[in-house]
Design a protein around this motif. Structure first.
Motif, PDB file in Angstrom:
ATOM      1  N   GLY A   1     -38.538 -30.414 -34.045  1.00 33.95           N
ATOM      2  CA  GLY A   1     -38.020 -29.847 -35.326  1.00 33.95           C
ATOM      3  C   GLY A   1     -39.324 -28.958 -35.915  1.00 33.95           C
ATOM      4  O   GLY A   1     -39.224 -28.931 -37.218  1.00 33.95           O
ATOM      5  N   LYS A   2     -40.232 -28.802 -35.000  1.00 32.86           N
ATOM      6  CA  LYS A   2     -41.135 -27.783 -35.577  1.00 32.86           C
ATOM      7  C   LYS A   2     -41.275 -26.303 -35.273  1.00 32.86           C
ATOM      8  O   LYS A   2     -40.200 -25.992 -34.163  1.00 32.86           O
ATOM      9  CB  LYS A   2     -42.573 -28.280 -35.043  1.00 32.86           C
ATOM     10  CG  LYS A   2     -42.917 -29.719 -35.362  1.00 32.86           C
ATOM     11  CD  LYS A   2     -43.401 -29.754 -36.932  1.00 32.86           C
ATOM     12  CE  LYS A   2     -43.536 -31.356 -37.151  1.00 32.86           C
ATOM     13  NZ  LYS A   2     -44.007 -31.215 -38.645  1.00 32.86           N
ATOM     14  N   SER A   3     -41.769 -25.414 -35.765  1.00 27.97           N
ATOM     15  CA  SER A   3     -41.643 -23.908 -35.307  1.00 27.97           C
ATOM     16  C   SER A   3     -42.657 -23.747 -34.052  1.00 27.97           C
ATOM     17  O   SER A   3     -43.360 -24.711 -33.560  1.00 27.97           O
ATOM     18  CB  SER A   3     -42.420 -22.971 -36.607  1.00 27.97           C
ATOM     19  OG  SER A   3     -43.842 -23.372 -36.467  1.00 27.97           O
ATOM     20  N   PHE A   4     -42.036 -22.799 -33.312  1.00 23.63           N
ATOM     21  CA  PHE A   4     -42.888 -22.643 -32.154  1.00 23.63           C
ATOM     22  C   PHE A   4     -44.586 -22.381 -32.427  1.00 23.63           C
ATOM     23  O   PHE A   4     -45.289 -22.798 -31.550  1.00 23.63           O
ATOM     24  CB  PHE A   4     -42.188 -21.236 -31.483  1.00 23.63           C
ATOM     25  CG  PHE A   4     -43.281 -20.710 -30.057  1.00 23.63           C
ATOM     26  CD1 PHE A   4     -43.312 -21.430 -29.038  1.00 23.63           C
ATOM     27  CD2 PHE A   4     -44.174 -19.580 -30.575  1.00 23.63           C
ATOM     28  CE1 PHE A   4     -44.001 -20.921 -28.076  1.00 23.63           C
ATOM     29  CE2 PHE A   4     -44.989 -19.336 -29.340  1.00 23.63           C
ATOM     30  CZ  PHE A   4     -45.019 -19.702 -28.253  1.00 23.63           C
ATOM     31  N   SER A   5     -44.814 -21.718 -33.525  1.00 20.94           N
ATOM     32  CA  SER A   5     -46.163 -21.304 -33.778  1.00 20.94           C
ATOM     33  C   SER A   5     -46.969 -22.627 -33.895  1.00 20.94           C
ATOM     34  O   SER A   5     -48.229 -22.724 -33.633  1.00 20.94           O
ATOM     35  CB  SER A   5     -46.192 -20.238 -34.914  1.00 20.94           C
ATOM     36  OG  SER A   5     -45.576 -21.036 -36.213  1.00 20.94           O
ATOM     37  N   ILE A   6     -46.359 -23.609 -34.622  1.00 26.42           N
ATOM     38  CA  ILE A   6     -47.168 -24.784 -34.895  1.00 26.42           C
ATOM     39  C   ILE A   6     -47.482 -25.832 -33.305  1.00 26.42           C
ATOM     40  O   ILE A   6     -48.439 -26.162 -33.203  1.00 26.42           O
ATOM     41  CB  ILE A   6     -46.352 -25.916 -35.499  1.00 26.42           C
ATOM     42  CG1 ILE A   6     -46.066 -25.608 -36.999  1.00 26.42           C
ATOM     43  CG2 ILE A   6     -46.743 -27.204 -35.663  1.00 26.42           C
ATOM     44  CD1 ILE A   6     -47.536 -25.524 -37.789  1.00 26.42           C
ATOM     45  N   VAL A   7     -46.228 -25.719 -32.524  1.00 27.55           N
ATOM     46  CA  VAL A   7     -46.492 -26.306 -31.158  1.00 27.55           C
ATOM     47  C   VAL A   7     -47.354 -25.377 -30.444  1.00 27.55           C
ATOM     48  O   VAL A   7     -48.199 -26.026 -29.839  1.00 27.55           O
ATOM     49  CB  VAL A   7     -45.042 -26.352 -30.533  1.00 27.55           C
ATOM     50  CG1 VAL A   7     -45.184 -26.643 -29.078  1.00 27.55           C
ATOM     51  CG2 VAL A   7     -44.182 -27.428 -31.336  1.00 27.55           C
ATOM     52  N   ASN A   8     -47.405 -24.024 -30.201  1.00 25.93           N
ATOM     53  CA  ASN A   8     -48.348 -23.322 -29.568  1.00 25.93           C
ATOM     54  C   ASN A   8     -49.675 -23.546 -30.072  1.00 25.93           C
ATOM     55  O   ASN A   8     -50.652 -23.716 -29.335  1.00 25.93           O
ATOM     56  CB  ASN A   8     -47.898 -21.883 -29.785  1.00 25.93           C
ATOM     57  CG  ASN A   8     -48.731 -21.223 -29.211  1.00 25.93           C
ATOM     58  OD1 ASN A   8     -49.748 -20.257 -29.477  1.00 25.93           O
ATOM     59  ND2 ASN A   8     -48.607 -20.844 -27.753  1.00 25.93           N
ATOM     60  N   ALA A   9     -49.829 -23.727 -31.415  1.00 30.69           N
ATOM     61  CA  ALA A   9     -51.324 -24.130 -31.995  1.00 30.69           C
ATOM     62  C   ALA A   9     -51.735 -25.395 -31.490  1.00 30.69           C
ATOM     63  O   ALA A   9     -53.004 -25.563 -31.048  1.00 30.69           O
ATOM     64  CB  ALA A   9     -51.398 -24.234 -33.555  1.00 30.69           C
ATOM     65  N   TYR A  10     -50.914 -26.381 -31.439  1.00 26.12           N
ATOM     66  CA  TYR A  10     -51.067 -27.943 -30.726  1.00 26.12           C
ATOM     67  C   TYR A  10     -51.476 -27.370 -29.422  1.00 26.12           C
ATOM     68  O   TYR A  10     -52.609 -28.139 -28.722  1.00 26.12           O
ATOM     69  CB  TYR A  10     -49.923 -28.706 -30.850  1.00 26.12           C
ATOM     70  CG  TYR A  10     -49.524 -29.270 -32.076  1.00 26.12           C
ATOM     71  CD1 TYR A  10     -50.185 -29.208 -33.195  1.00 26.12           C
ATOM     72  CD2 TYR A  10     -48.372 -29.659 -32.310  1.00 26.12           C
ATOM     73  CE1 TYR A  10     -49.908 -29.685 -34.617  1.00 26.12           C
ATOM     74  CE2 TYR A  10     -47.929 -30.250 -33.585  1.00 26.12           C
ATOM     75  CZ  TYR A  10     -48.631 -30.156 -34.425  1.00 26.12           C
ATOM     76  OH  TYR A  10     -48.237 -30.593 -35.786  1.00 26.12           O
ATOM     77  N   ALA A  11     -50.819 -26.713 -28.622  1.00 23.64           N
ATOM     78  CA  ALA A  11     -50.880 -26.512 -27.164  1.00 23.64           C
ATOM     79  C   ALA A  11     -52.062 -25.979 -26.720  1.00 23.64           C
ATOM     80  O   ALA A  11     -52.642 -26.086 -25.734  1.00 23.64           O
ATOM     81  CB  ALA A  11     -49.616 -25.641 -26.420  1.00 23.64           C
ATOM     82  N   CYS A  12     -52.596 -24.808 -27.640  1.00 26.69           N
ATOM     83  CA  CYS A  12     -53.852 -24.086 -27.430  1.00 26.69           C
ATOM     84  C   CYS A  12     -54.991 -24.699 -28.144  1.00 26.69           C
ATOM     85  O   CYS A  12     -56.037 -23.957 -28.262  1.00 26.69           O
ATOM     86  CB  CYS A  12     -53.352 -22.641 -27.896  1.00 26.69           C
ATOM     87  SG  CYS A  12     -52.202 -21.788 -26.947  1.00 26.69           S
TER      88      CYS A  12
END
Length: 63
Positions: A23-34
């Protein structure tokens, strides 16, 4: 540092799918992943549950 990106790649899961499940934005998940941003401990446990891995598997192994 976390291993979210590596675990996603190992499991063949896209960041967009994880973002939807969290339930988070892609940009938040991408920031976690990177590793530009670290998830809270609560969020880390939720990611581990969704990916069906132990929370320790998402934590980087720095020597």
């Amino acid at each position: 540092m976390n291993r979210i990106k590596e675990v996603l790649e190992e499991k063949g899961i896209k960041q967009t799918w994880l973002a939807e499940k969290l339930g988070k934005s892609f940009s938040i998940v991408n920031a976690y992943a990177c590793n530009r941003r670290q998830p809270s401990l609560e969020q880390l446990f939720e990611i581990a549950r969704i990916l069906q891995v132990a929370p320790k598997d998402l934590i980087g192994k720095e020597i």
